[in-house]
Design a protein around this motif. Structure first.
Motif, PDB file in Angstrom:
ATOM      1  N   VAL A  41     -86.685 149.455 -97.198  1.00  0.00           N
ATOM      2  CA  VAL A  41     -86.093 148.655 -96.011  1.00  0.00           C
ATOM      3  C   VAL A  41     -87.194 147.422 -96.013  1.00  0.00           C
ATOM      4  O   VAL A  41     -88.133 147.843 -95.459  1.00  0.00           O
ATOM      5  CB  VAL A  41     -85.589 149.194 -94.895  1.00  0.00           C
ATOM      6  N   SER A  42     -86.695 146.321 -96.094  1.00  0.00           N
ATOM      7  CA  SER A  42     -87.678 145.044 -95.987  1.00  0.00           C
ATOM      8  C   SER A  42     -87.554 144.245 -94.655  1.00  0.00           C
ATOM      9  O   SER A  42     -88.131 143.344 -94.404  1.00  0.00           O
ATOM     10  CB  SER A  42     -87.696 144.169 -97.164  1.00  0.00           C
ATOM     11  N   GLY A  43     -86.341 144.620 -94.138  1.00  0.00           N
ATOM     12  CA  GLY A  43     -86.101 143.757 -92.881  1.00  0.00           C
ATOM     13  C   GLY A  43     -84.498 144.157 -92.502  1.00  0.00           C
ATOM     14  O   GLY A  43     -83.932 145.028 -93.086  1.00  0.00           O
ATOM     15  N   TYR A  44     -84.164 143.504 -91.325  1.00  0.00           N
ATOM     16  CA  TYR A  44     -82.971 143.690 -90.637  1.00  0.00           C
ATOM     17  C   TYR A  44     -82.481 142.396 -90.145  1.00  0.00           C
ATOM     18  O   TYR A  44     -83.165 141.578 -90.134  1.00  0.00           O
ATOM     19  CB  TYR A  44     -83.075 144.681 -89.419  1.00  0.00           C
ATOM     20  N   ILE A  45     -81.089 142.380 -90.194  1.00  0.00           N
ATOM     21  CA  ILE A  45     -80.335 141.253 -89.971  1.00  0.00           C
ATOM     22  C   ILE A  45     -79.328 141.738 -88.714  1.00  0.00           C
ATOM     23  O   ILE A  45     -78.527 142.840 -89.140  1.00  0.00           O
ATOM     24  CB  ILE A  45     -79.277 140.532 -91.053  1.00  0.00           C
ATOM     25  N   ALA A  46     -79.480 141.150 -87.660  1.00  0.00           N
ATOM     26  CA  ALA A  46     -78.547 141.602 -86.486  1.00  0.00           C
ATOM     27  C   ALA A  46     -77.504 140.218 -86.045  1.00  0.00           C
ATOM     28  O   ALA A  46     -78.128 138.973 -85.839  1.00  0.00           O
ATOM     29  CB  ALA A  46     -79.192 142.016 -85.405  1.00  0.00           C
ATOM     30  N   GLU A  47     -76.357 140.569 -85.938  1.00  0.00           N
ATOM     31  CA  GLU A  47     -75.346 139.327 -85.829  1.00  0.00           C
ATOM     32  C   GLU A  47     -74.416 139.907 -84.679  1.00  0.00           C
ATOM     33  O   GLU A  47     -74.117 140.885 -84.717  1.00  0.00           O
ATOM     34  CB  GLU A  47     -74.485 139.210 -87.181  1.00  0.00           C
ATOM     35  N   GLN A  48     -74.055 138.876 -84.027  1.00  0.00           N
ATOM     36  CA  GLN A  48     -73.089 138.940 -82.909  1.00  0.00           C
ATOM     37  C   GLN A  48     -72.024 137.905 -82.871  1.00  0.00           C
ATOM     38  O   GLN A  48     -72.489 136.661 -83.041  1.00  0.00           O
ATOM     39  CB  GLN A  48     -73.925 138.991 -81.690  1.00  0.00           C
ATOM     40  N   THR A  49     -70.840 138.224 -82.982  1.00  0.00           N
ATOM     41  CA  THR A  49     -69.809 137.003 -83.067  1.00  0.00           C
ATOM     42  C   THR A  49     -69.350 137.060 -81.456  1.00  0.00           C
ATOM     43  O   THR A  49     -68.912 137.860 -81.012  1.00  0.00           O
ATOM     44  CB  THR A  49     -68.607 137.462 -83.752  1.00  0.00           C
ATOM     45  N   ILE A  50     -68.903 136.002 -81.217  1.00  0.00           N
ATOM     46  CA  ILE A  50     -68.544 135.312 -80.052  1.00  0.00           C
ATOM     47  C   ILE A  50     -67.174 134.688 -80.308  1.00  0.00           C
ATOM     48  O   ILE A  50     -66.998 133.678 -80.826  1.00  0.00           O
ATOM     49  CB  ILE A  50     -69.470 134.316 -79.229  1.00  0.00           C
ATOM     50  N   GLU A  51     -65.991 135.299 -79.714  1.00  0.00           N
ATOM     51  CA  GLU A  51     -64.769 134.757 -80.004  1.00  0.00           C
ATOM     52  C   GLU A  51     -64.034 133.893 -78.623  1.00  0.00           C
ATOM     53  O   GLU A  51     -64.357 134.595 -77.635  1.00  0.00           O
ATOM     54  CB  GLU A  51     -63.764 135.752 -80.435  1.00  0.00           C
ATOM     55  N   VAL A  52     -63.402 132.765 -79.111  1.00  0.00           N
ATOM     56  CA  VAL A  52     -62.665 132.068 -77.824  1.00  0.00           C
ATOM     57  C   VAL A  52     -61.297 131.848 -78.029  1.00  0.00           C
ATOM     58  O   VAL A  52     -60.928 131.688 -79.336  1.00  0.00           O
ATOM     59  CB  VAL A  52     -63.325 130.708 -77.650  1.00  0.00           C
ATOM     60  N   LYS A  53     -60.493 132.321 -77.316  1.00  0.00           N
ATOM     61  CA  LYS A  53     -59.100 132.213 -77.222  1.00  0.00           C
ATOM     62  C   LYS A  53     -58.719 131.493 -76.000  1.00  0.00           C
ATOM     63  O   LYS A  53     -58.755 131.887 -74.919  1.00  0.00           O
ATOM     64  CB  LYS A  53     -58.163 133.512 -77.210  1.00  0.00           C
ATOM     65  N   SER A  54     -57.909 130.443 -76.270  1.00  0.00           N
ATOM     66  CA  SER A  54     -57.796 129.240 -75.132  1.00  0.00           C
ATOM     67  C   SER A  54     -56.486 128.450 -75.233  1.00  0.00           C
ATOM     68  O   SER A  54     -56.172 128.339 -76.583  1.00  0.00           O
ATOM     69  CB  SER A  54     -59.038 128.644 -74.823  1.00  0.00           C
ATOM     70  N   ALA A  55     -55.983 128.071 -74.170  1.00  0.00           N
ATOM     71  CA  ALA A  55     -54.870 127.095 -74.352  1.00  0.00           C
ATOM     72  C   ALA A  55     -55.483 125.677 -74.239  1.00  0.00           C
ATOM     73  O   ALA A  55     -54.537 124.521 -74.347  1.00  0.00           O
ATOM     74  CB  ALA A  55     -53.657 127.422 -73.176  1.00  0.00           C
ATOM     75  N   ASP A  56     -56.678 125.533 -73.650  1.00  0.00           N
ATOM     76  CA  ASP A  56     -57.097 124.137 -73.761  1.00  0.00           C
ATOM     77  C   ASP A  56     -57.657 123.869 -75.153  1.00  0.00           C
ATOM     78  O   ASP A  56     -59.064 123.984 -75.285  1.00  0.00           O
ATOM     79  CB  ASP A  56     -58.487 124.378 -72.664  1.00  0.00           C
ATOM     80  N   VAL A  57     -56.992 123.553 -75.820  1.00  0.00           N
ATOM     81  CA  VAL A  57     -57.346 123.052 -77.274  1.00  0.00           C
ATOM     82  C   VAL A  57     -58.327 121.929 -77.477  1.00  0.00           C
ATOM     83  O   VAL A  57     -59.254 122.350 -78.272  1.00  0.00           O
ATOM     84  CB  VAL A  57     -55.937 122.774 -78.056  1.00  0.00           C
ATOM     85  N   THR A  58     -58.084 121.019 -76.772  1.00  0.00           N
ATOM     86  CA  THR A  58     -59.174 119.736 -76.712  1.00  0.00           C
ATOM     87  C   THR A  58     -60.556 120.360 -76.495  1.00  0.00           C
ATOM     88  O   THR A  58     -61.458 120.071 -77.383  1.00  0.00           O
ATOM     89  CB  THR A  58     -58.711 118.575 -75.865  1.00  0.00           C
ATOM     90  N   LYS A  59     -60.606 121.231 -75.379  1.00  0.00           N
ATOM     91  CA  LYS A  59     -61.819 121.438 -75.047  1.00  0.00           C
ATOM     92  C   LYS A  59     -62.694 122.552 -75.958  1.00  0.00           C
ATOM     93  O   LYS A  59     -63.724 122.202 -76.423  1.00  0.00           O
ATOM     94  CB  LYS A  59     -61.773 122.032 -73.662  1.00  0.00           C
ATOM     95  N   ILE A  60     -61.785 123.430 -76.575  1.00  0.00           N
ATOM     96  CA  ILE A  60     -62.474 124.273 -77.434  1.00  0.00           C
ATOM     97  C   ILE A  60     -62.584 123.657 -78.707  1.00  0.00           C
ATOM     98  O   ILE A  60     -63.712 123.888 -79.380  1.00  0.00           O
ATOM     99  CB  ILE A  60     -61.464 125.499 -77.667  1.00  0.00           C
ATOM    100  N   ASP A  61     -61.905 122.717 -79.214  1.00  0.00           N
ATOM    101  CA  ASP A  61     -61.953 122.135 -80.532  1.00  0.00           C
ATOM    102  C   ASP A  61     -63.370 121.375 -80.388  1.00  0.00           C
ATOM    103  O   ASP A  61     -64.206 121.190 -81.488  1.00  0.00           O
ATOM    104  CB  ASP A  61     -60.927 121.146 -80.777  1.00  0.00           C
ATOM    105  N   LYS A  62     -63.428 120.461 -79.098  1.00  0.00           N
ATOM    106  CA  LYS A  62     -64.897 119.858 -79.080  1.00  0.00           C
ATOM    107  C   LYS A  62     -65.981 120.834 -79.348  1.00  0.00           C
ATOM    108  O   LYS A  62     -67.205 120.659 -80.084  1.00  0.00           O
ATOM    109  CB  LYS A  62     -64.982 119.118 -77.832  1.00  0.00           C
TER     110      LYS A  62
END
Length: 260
Positions: free
Chosen positions: A135-156
């Motif tokens: 083992v030469s190393g490790y990758i740690a990943e974390q996903t952040i999900e957004v669900k919203s009706a405020d389409v314009t704000k999340i799109d930006k």
């Protein structure tokens, strides 16, 4: 004893009477045949047309994911770096006005890194690279999900989040998923409009042929096509685009009418 009537009717007269009777019978049969043919043909006098309706809509719901990642030699270091970077991402979303209730932080995923070595294959086969157990190393990943009706704000936010790279934070932004949640209700109105269009087309054809449009015989509704704006792609299963903010909806109805 001879029949007196036979003297009044000569051979020629009898032949004429027989032929006349046969002609009357045959004309009757022929007349009935004509009537039958006319009715069958009349029943086949139909107009089949396709009507359509289109409408431009804007998505009213958005789903977006971004992922932050830390790569270190030890697992503890990877977790520590990620624990520092992930809150910066969520704070960025908060500063953008994204509601905390719309944000979901998923669990951390870890991947081990193994160096590869080139292995020689016997018999002149091409060398291949295989992973070692080291083992030469490790990758740690974390996903952040957004669900919203405020389409314009999340799109930006999905476009601006990459500015965090300038702060030394690895961030990968996925393409947003754009959804129209009122499609079921829209389909009903669209099919009604397509049916009206089909009848108008049929009436125009009937007028041009000096006929009168009769009752509706059959109607077949096609699948709804939801495409990116300005696209006219048609699929037998129906399209349901989720890649574009603005979409074009197409409804098609095929109808047949009697012609009188």
């Amino acid at each position: 004893m001879d029949d007196p009537r036979s003297k009044l009717l000569g051979p020629g007269t009898l032949v004429a009477l027989i032929l006349g009777a046969a002609l009357v019978v045959s004309m009757g049969v022929f007349s009935r045949g004509l009537t039958s043919v006319f009715r069958i043909s009349h029943q086949d006098h139909r107009i089949t047309v396709t009507g359509s309706a289109t409408k431009r809509i804007r998505s009213d719901f958005i789903v977006w994911e971004c992922t932050t990642r830390a790569q270190e030699i030890t697992l503890a270091a990877a977790y520590k770096k990620l624990a520092t970077d992930a809150p910066v991402v969520t704070q960025f979303l908060h500063d953008q006005g994204v509601a905390d209730a719309d944000v979901t932080v998923h669990s951390v995923e870890v991947t081990e890194l193994h160096p590869q070595v080139r292995c020689q294959k016997p018999g002149g086969q091409e060398d291949v690279e295989e992973k070692t157990d080291t083992v030469s190393g490790y990758i740690a990943e974390q996903t952040i999900e957004v669900k919203s009706a405020d389409v314009t704000k999340i799109d930006k936010a999905s476009h601006d989040v990459t500015t965090l790279i300038d702060r030394g934070i690895y961030i990968r932004s996925q393409a947003p998923v754009y959804v129209y949640t009122k499609l079921a209700d829209l389909k009903i109105h669209m099919l009604a409009d397509a049916s009206k269009d089909a009848r108008q087309r049929a009436e125009q054809i009937a007028q041009n042929t000096r006929s009168r449009l009769g009752s509706l015989v059959s109607a077949r509704m096609g699948v709804i096509q939801v495409n990116p704006e300005f696209s006219t792609e048609v699929s037998g299963e129906g399209n349901n685009d989720k890649t574009s903010l603005d979409k074009d909806v197409l409804a098609i109805v095929t109808t047949s009418f009697d012609v009188e």
